[in-house]
Design a protein around this motif. Structure first.
Motif, PDB file in Angstrom:
ATOM      1  N   GLN A  99      -6.280   8.577 -19.589  1.00  0.00           N
ATOM      2  CA  GLN A  99      -4.895   8.723 -19.141  1.00  0.00           C
ATOM      3  C   GLN A  99      -4.875   9.432 -17.786  1.00  0.00           C
ATOM      4  O   GLN A  99      -5.473  10.489 -17.618  1.00  0.00           O
ATOM      5  CB  GLN A  99      -4.081   9.531 -20.157  1.00  0.00           C
ATOM      6  N   VAL A 100      -4.181   8.823 -16.820  1.00  0.00           N
ATOM      7  CA  VAL A 100      -4.063   9.381 -15.478  1.00  0.00           C
ATOM      8  C   VAL A 100      -2.646   9.909 -15.301  1.00  0.00           C
ATOM      9  O   VAL A 100      -1.668   9.148 -15.381  1.00  0.00           O
ATOM     10  CB  VAL A 100      -4.364   8.311 -14.412  1.00  0.00           C
ATOM     11  N   VAL A 101      -2.533  11.195 -15.059  1.00  0.00           N
ATOM     12  CA  VAL A 101      -1.225  11.827 -14.877  1.00  0.00           C
ATOM     13  C   VAL A 101      -0.861  11.776 -13.400  1.00  0.00           C
ATOM     14  O   VAL A 101      -1.585  12.302 -12.551  1.00  0.00           O
ATOM     15  CB  VAL A 101      -1.237  13.285 -15.377  1.00  0.00           C
ATOM     16  N   THR A 102       0.276  11.140 -13.083  1.00  0.00           N
ATOM     17  CA  THR A 102       0.745  11.059 -11.703  1.00  0.00           C
ATOM     18  C   THR A 102       1.870  12.055 -11.479  1.00  0.00           C
ATOM     19  O   THR A 102       2.484  12.546 -12.429  1.00  0.00           O
ATOM     20  CB  THR A 102       1.235   9.638 -11.367  1.00  0.00           C
ATOM     21  N   GLU A 103       2.153  12.323 -10.222  1.00  0.00           N
ATOM     22  CA  GLU A 103       3.185  13.292  -9.886  1.00  0.00           C
ATOM     23  C   GLU A 103       4.597  12.721 -10.059  1.00  0.00           C
ATOM     24  O   GLU A 103       5.511  13.419 -10.464  1.00  0.00           O
ATOM     25  CB  GLU A 103       2.980  13.770  -8.443  1.00  0.00           C
ATOM     26  N   LYS A 104       4.759  11.420  -9.775  1.00  0.00           N
ATOM     27  CA  LYS A 104       6.098  10.821  -9.806  1.00  0.00           C
ATOM     28  C   LYS A 104       6.217   9.591 -10.702  1.00  0.00           C
ATOM     29  O   LYS A 104       7.323   9.152 -11.000  1.00  0.00           O
ATOM     30  CB  LYS A 104       6.508  10.412  -8.378  1.00  0.00           C
ATOM     31  N   ASP A 105       5.091   9.011 -11.120  1.00  0.00           N
ATOM     32  CA  ASP A 105       5.133   7.712 -11.803  1.00  0.00           C
ATOM     33  C   ASP A 105       4.661   7.772 -13.246  1.00  0.00           C
ATOM     34  O   ASP A 105       4.204   6.762 -13.803  1.00  0.00           O
ATOM     35  CB  ASP A 105       4.287   6.705 -11.017  1.00  0.00           C
ATOM     36  N   GLY A 106       4.757   8.923 -13.868  1.00  0.00           N
ATOM     37  CA  GLY A 106       4.411   9.048 -15.273  1.00  0.00           C
ATOM     38  C   GLY A 106       2.916   9.008 -15.517  1.00  0.00           C
ATOM     39  O   GLY A 106       2.097   9.270 -14.627  1.00  0.00           O
ATOM     40  N   THR A 107       2.543   8.642 -16.739  1.00  0.00           N
ATOM     41  CA  THR A 107       1.134   8.578 -17.137  1.00  0.00           C
ATOM     42  C   THR A 107       0.670   7.124 -17.162  1.00  0.00           C
ATOM     43  O   THR A 107       1.328   6.259 -17.745  1.00  0.00           O
ATOM     44  CB  THR A 107       0.934   9.210 -18.526  1.00  0.00           C
ATOM     45  N   LEU A 108      -0.472   6.858 -16.541  1.00  0.00           N
ATOM     46  CA  LEU A 108      -1.026   5.509 -16.466  1.00  0.00           C
ATOM     47  C   LEU A 108      -2.363   5.465 -17.200  1.00  0.00           C
ATOM     48  O   LEU A 108      -3.098   6.462 -17.230  1.00  0.00           O
ATOM     49  CB  LEU A 108      -1.232   5.094 -15.005  1.00  0.00           C
ATOM     50  N   ASN A 159       0.834  -1.208   0.000  1.00  0.00           N
ATOM     51  CA  ASN A 159       0.000   0.000   0.000  1.00  0.00           C
ATOM     52  C   ASN A 159       0.867   1.256   0.000  1.00  0.00           C
ATOM     53  O   ASN A 159       1.836   1.347   0.756  1.00  0.00           O
ATOM     54  CB  ASN A 159      -0.896   0.030   1.235  1.00  0.00           C
ATOM     55  N   PHE A 160       0.493   2.212  -0.845  1.00  0.00           N
ATOM     56  CA  PHE A 160       1.152   3.514  -0.839  1.00  0.00           C
ATOM     57  C   PHE A 160       0.165   4.557  -1.348  1.00  0.00           C
ATOM     58  O   PHE A 160      -0.895   4.221  -1.891  1.00  0.00           O
ATOM     59  CB  PHE A 160       2.424   3.499  -1.719  1.00  0.00           C
ATOM     60  N   MET A 161       0.475   5.826  -1.140  1.00  0.00           N
ATOM     61  CA  MET A 161      -0.382   6.912  -1.600  1.00  0.00           C
ATOM     62  C   MET A 161       0.123   7.400  -2.955  1.00  0.00           C
ATOM     63  O   MET A 161       1.267   7.860  -3.073  1.00  0.00           O
ATOM     64  CB  MET A 161      -0.391   8.060  -0.593  1.00  0.00           C
ATOM     65  N   LEU A 162      -0.706   7.266  -3.973  1.00  0.00           N
ATOM     66  CA  LEU A 162      -0.351   7.676  -5.334  1.00  0.00           C
ATOM     67  C   LEU A 162      -0.856   9.097  -5.577  1.00  0.00           C
ATOM     68  O   LEU A 162      -2.055   9.376  -5.477  1.00  0.00           O
ATOM     69  CB  LEU A 162      -0.973   6.709  -6.346  1.00  0.00           C
ATOM     70  N   GLN A 163       0.060  10.005  -5.885  1.00  0.00           N
ATOM     71  CA  GLN A 163      -0.300  11.394  -6.180  1.00  0.00           C
ATOM     72  C   GLN A 163      -0.696  11.515  -7.651  1.00  0.00           C
ATOM     73  O   GLN A 163       0.093  11.204  -8.533  1.00  0.00           O
ATOM     74  CB  GLN A 163       0.895  12.312  -5.886  1.00  0.00           C
ATOM     75  N   VAL A 164      -1.947  11.916  -7.903  1.00  0.00           N
ATOM     76  CA  VAL A 164      -2.449  12.033  -9.279  1.00  0.00           C
ATOM     77  C   VAL A 164      -3.083  13.404  -9.480  1.00  0.00           C
ATOM     78  O   VAL A 164      -3.397  14.113  -8.516  1.00  0.00           O
ATOM     79  CB  VAL A 164      -3.488  10.930  -9.588  1.00  0.00           C
ATOM     80  N   ARG A 165      -3.277  13.742 -10.745  1.00  0.00           N
ATOM     81  CA  ARG A 165      -3.945  15.008 -11.089  1.00  0.00           C
ATOM     82  C   ARG A 165      -5.260  14.700 -11.791  1.00  0.00           C
ATOM     83  O   ARG A 165      -5.327  13.807 -12.628  1.00  0.00           O
ATOM     84  CB  ARG A 165      -3.049  15.868 -11.970  1.00  0.00           C
ATOM     85  N   ASP A 166      -6.301  15.459 -11.419  1.00  0.00           N
ATOM     86  CA  ASP A 166      -7.608  15.248 -12.035  1.00  0.00           C
ATOM     87  C   ASP A 166      -7.712  16.036 -13.335  1.00  0.00           C
ATOM     88  O   ASP A 166      -6.714  16.603 -13.820  1.00  0.00           O
ATOM     89  CB  ASP A 166      -8.722  15.638 -11.061  1.00  0.00           C
ATOM     90  N   HIS A 167      -8.928  16.093 -13.917  1.00  0.00           N
ATOM     91  CA  HIS A 167      -9.126  16.773 -15.199  1.00  0.00           C
ATOM     92  C   HIS A 167      -8.868  18.276 -15.105  1.00  0.00           C
ATOM     93  O   HIS A 167      -8.623  18.933 -16.112  1.00  0.00           O
ATOM     94  CB  HIS A 167     -10.555  16.517 -15.713  1.00  0.00           C
ATOM     95  N   GLU A 168      -8.941  18.825 -13.872  1.00  0.00           N
ATOM     96  CA  GLU A 168      -8.672  20.253 -13.681  1.00  0.00           C
ATOM     97  C   GLU A 168      -7.235  20.503 -13.235  1.00  0.00           C
ATOM     98  O   GLU A 168      -6.896  21.583 -12.794  1.00  0.00           O
ATOM     99  CB  GLU A 168      -9.653  20.831 -12.656  1.00  0.00           C
ATOM    100  N   ASN A 169      -6.412  19.448 -13.346  1.00  0.00           N
ATOM    101  CA  ASN A 169      -4.978  19.505 -12.996  1.00  0.00           C
ATOM    102  C   ASN A 169      -4.743  19.733 -11.500  1.00  0.00           C
ATOM    103  O   ASN A 169      -3.673  20.171 -11.092  1.00  0.00           O
ATOM    104  CB  ASN A 169      -4.257  20.597 -13.800  1.00  0.00           C
ATOM    105  N   LYS A 170      -5.752  19.417 -10.683  1.00  0.00           N
ATOM    106  CA  LYS A 170      -5.587  19.521  -9.236  1.00  0.00           C
ATOM    107  C   LYS A 170      -4.979  18.231  -8.704  1.00  0.00           C
ATOM    108  O   LYS A 170      -5.326  17.133  -9.145  1.00  0.00           O
ATOM    109  CB  LYS A 170      -6.937  19.779  -8.557  1.00  0.00           C
ATOM    110  N   LEU A 171      -4.082  18.369  -7.723  1.00  0.00           N
ATOM    111  CA  LEU A 171      -3.363  17.229  -7.174  1.00  0.00           C
ATOM    112  C   LEU A 171      -4.178  16.580  -6.056  1.00  0.00           C
ATOM    113  O   LEU A 171      -4.721  17.257  -5.191  1.00  0.00           O
ATOM    114  CB  LEU A 171      -2.005  17.680  -6.630  1.00  0.00           C
ATOM    115  N   THR A 172      -4.263  15.246  -6.085  1.00  0.00           N
ATOM    116  CA  THR A 172      -4.954  14.503  -5.035  1.00  0.00           C
ATOM    117  C   THR A 172      -4.245  13.175  -4.828  1.00  0.00           C
ATOM    118  O   THR A 172      -3.504  12.710  -5.705  1.00  0.00           O
ATOM    119  CB  THR A 172      -6.437  14.273  -5.393  1.00  0.00           C
TER     120      THR A 172
END
Length: 737
Positions: free
Chosen positions: A516-525, A459-472
């Protein structure tokens, strides 16, 4: 019965709503909670909080977690629980832990208050030992955050002095909590928090989700009870239809005479209206009264979790709403059924030519009762259809809660809820264990001859950006998700550079398969699949790529054992390992859905008893109506030498065939409509299309036995005096009537 069940569901819903609201107000539940394991700098929060004008209150609560072997009761330890157990001090600024009266708890030195979940395992007034430190159990606490079985953590409350003594023995976890001035802007606050890069090595939960988690376990039971009440209402309407038809048929000569001497149809109808309303209205009121008199039976969980609310008078008034809808509805139904009086023609009645009457005629009787019965059933299908429908609905009323109870007790159900369908779940506690310890444990598992299949998930916390480019941040599990079965609502499990997301995440983030899910550290998924989940508030994700060990919060192993090895033997083998918590998937599911199952058990028992009584009364009433309708035929057959034993066997077989066919129809109905109903109920927990291989279980089988016995007893009782029709009707035949 319908009035009783409707009032129960309304009363339960209102009590849950007001009780949850009261507990959260008194506790001053945080609007935003961020859990964090690891180091942090308190100065970072001071700078952030000064800039955020929406922050009303802030606190950094320390929780020291202990594994289940370190918490010892008078009868053992807490081995086998599915919870993370932590100790907190009574020095909160908000997020208070409450007593039985929902007041803030004050703890004396040497005392401890325990979570409601452990009330059956830890005795109030007894002794509890945590990591060698002994406490007296002073009482049960109410936790507005973590009382729900869906919450994976539980808090124990001690004094500040005792808390300081335990610090060096437990594993530190932070609860970063905020109360906002404007709680409608929670999402904006979370985005700002994530963008600041503040500590977030753990789940993030908001006020609305706390409220949902507190209410949802009871909510499933409420909806099941309401569903049962709707089915009971349909049964009541069909039964009333049958009763009115039977009564009008018996009184048809009297009605014909009244109409022939000039009494208006409106006057005749009003006589019957008053007669049925004198039965219906008191019955509805009685159901309302009984629902409130018996509320301790179905409100126990609510009282234990949230306490008795102070809105008694308001609940009494609001719970009358079903009654105010039901009584006028039944009145209109009765009025419509009594329109049949208009169709009764006095001349035809006096001649014996009214609808449904039967005159003596030549009857061809087969020597085989079965063939004779089938011929009678086929020729009277319209007559027996209401009975078949009534029994089908009665069995269906039991089948839905029974199927849910049986389904949740099956480990295969886990794969509908985001949990691997395995024999065992082993949680490795990172805090207090080194990376080397974890590798050694995995190596030991690999060498264990009793293990058939094992999968390790981090388990880890994945930092992603939504459609409005907000980080969650999303609570994410890394590992090979193809080792164990998991039902995907759409798509499939993740491969490399793919991500599977829970239904709640898909809805919140507006993501679909292929997005496409844009992450903060792990590229695009790429989103590969969407699944159901009830863990971590239902907001999770799954990936299949390697992460750095320092990013991980916890590790879970799912294990299937080889044939011949038992789950308990395996659990006992590793029981002394303090960094490992093992329990069976079935027990994990039952712990998670405990409150829901208890509410469902009450609903199931109520439905089973109600269905048995309904089937008995309706079968008896229906048989009386049929015998009255066919009395001319009965008399004729008896006159020509057909024995009463043969005729009794005919009517008995008719009812038995209708009963068996009704049960068969219920099985089909449960597998189709029932599955959709169950899926919609569990959708409240974040699930989607549930699938179950079997229908019902031991509970449903027992209910079938009860209903079968009720039908047979009613039939035998109704046939007891069948001989009277021979004497009465044969005289009428001889007199030419």
């Amino acid at each position: 019965m319908s009035s009783l069940l409707m009032t129960v569901s309304a009363n339960l819903g209102l009590n849950v709503f007001y009780s949850v609201e009261k507990v959260m107000q008194n506790a001053e539940t945080p609007h935003v909670l961020q859990m964090h394991r690891g180091e942090l700098d308190r100065k970072d929060f001071e700078t952030f909080n000064e800039r955020m004008v929406n922050v009303d209150l802030f606190q950094l609560m320390e929780v020291y977690n202990f594994n289940e072997q370190e918490i010892e009761t008078e009868s053992g330890n807490l081995t086998g629980t599915s919870q993370d157990n932590g100790v907190v001090a009574d020095d909160m600024k908000f997020d208070y832990l409450l007593d039985d009266n929902n007041d803030k708890l004050v703890v004396e030195e040497g005392q401890i208050y325990i979570p409601n979940m452990y009330r059956d395992r830890i005795r109030v007034g007894g002794q509890l030992t945590i990591a060698g430190t002994k406490f007296k159990v002073a009482g049960i606490l109410r936790d507005s955050q973590m009382s729900s079985p869906l919450a994976s953590s539980k808090r124990f409350l001690v004094s500040k002095q005792d808390f300081d003594q335990l610090k060096d023995k437990g594993t530190l976890e932070y609860l970063i909590e905020y109360r906002l001035k404007d709680d409608t802007k929670i999402t904006d606050f979370q985005t700002a928090y994530a963008s600041e890069g503040l500590p977030s090595n753990g789940p993030s939960v908001t006020y609305p989700l706390f409220k949902l988690m507190n209410a949802i376990t009871e909510g499933i039971g409420i909806i099941i009870t309401f569903f049962t009440s709707i089915v009971a209402l349909l049964i009541s309407l069909l039964a009333m239809n049958l009763t009115i038809k039977s009564c009008l048929y018996e009184d048809i000569h009297e009605i014909g005479i009244m109409k022939s001497i000039g009494i208006r149809e409106k006057v005749i109808s009003s006589i019957y209206e008053k007669q049925y309303l004198l039965i219906t209205i008191p019955a509805c009121i009685l159901g309302y009264i009984l629902a409130h008199m018996s509320q301790s039976l179905y409100l126990t969980n609510v009282y234990e979790s949230f306490g008795k609310n102070q809105e008694t008078s308001r609940i009494l008034i609001y719970s009358m709403l079903p009654l105010l809808i039901l009584i006028p509805g039944l009145y209109l139904f009765i009025k419509k059924m009594l329109n049949r009086i208009k169709k009764i023609e006095p001349v035809k009645v006096l001649r014996g030519e009214f609808e449904g009457s039967e005159k003596p005629s030549f009857i061809k009787v087969s020597a085989r009762p079965g063939a004779f019965t089938l011929n009678n059933l086929l020729s009277s299908f319209k007559v027996y259809f209401p009975l078949m429908l009534l029994i089908t609905l009665s069995v269906f009323m039991i089948a839905v809660p029974s199927t849910v109870l049986d389904m949740v007790g099956n480990k295969d159900f886990a794969m509908n809820l985001g949990i691997a369908s395995a024999d065992l779940r082993a949680d490795i506690v990172f805090a207090g264990s080194s990376e080397n310890d974890q590798h050694n444990l995995l190596r030991e598992f690999d060498q264990d001859s009793s293990i058939e299949t094992i999968g390790a998930y981090y388990n880890f916390m994945l930092q992603v950006r939504d459609h409005e480019n907000k980080l969650t941040a999303i609570n994410t599990v890394e590992g090979d998700h193809n080792l164990f079965n998991l039902n995907y609502l759409e798509g499939k499990g993740p491969a490399s550079h793919e991500i599977a997301i829970s239904k709640f995440v898909a809805e919140d983030m507006n993501w679909k398969i292929g997005d496409q899910v844009v992450t903060e550290k792990d590229g695009t998924l790429t989103v590969s699949g969407i699944y159901s989940d009830i863990t971590n508030g239902g907001k999770t994700a799954k990936v299949n790529f390697e992460k750095k060990p320092e990013d991980f919060m916890a590790m879970t192993c799912y294990i299937n054992l080889k044939e011949g090895y038992t789950e308990q033997e395996f659990i006992n083998k590793y029981q002394k390992n303090e960094t490992l918590r093992i329990r069976s998937i079935v027990n994990f599911m039952r712990d998670t859905l405990k409150s829901t199952l208890e509410t469902l058990s009450v609903a199931y028992t109520t439905a089973a008893v109600s269905a048995g009584v309904i089937v008995f009364l309706i079968t008896y009433l229906f048989l009386m109506m049929v015998l009255e309708k066919e009395k001319a035929k009965l008399a004729s057959m008896n006159v020509v030498g057909i024995s009463w034993g043969f005729l009794k066997k005919d009517y008995f077989l008719r009812n038995l065939i209708v009963l068996l066919f009704s049960i068969f129809l219920t099985m089909i109905l449960t597998k189709t409509l029932g599955q959709k109903i169950i899926a919609s109920l569990f959708a409240l927990l974040g699930t989607g299309s549930l699938k179950f291989a079997s229908i019902g279980g031991k509970g449903l089988l027992m209910s079938m036995v009860i209903i079968t016995l009720a039908s047979i007893m009613a039939t035998l009782l109704g046939l007891k005096g069948i001989e009277k029709y021979g004497f009465i009707q044969s005289r009428k035949v001889r007199n030419g009537r």
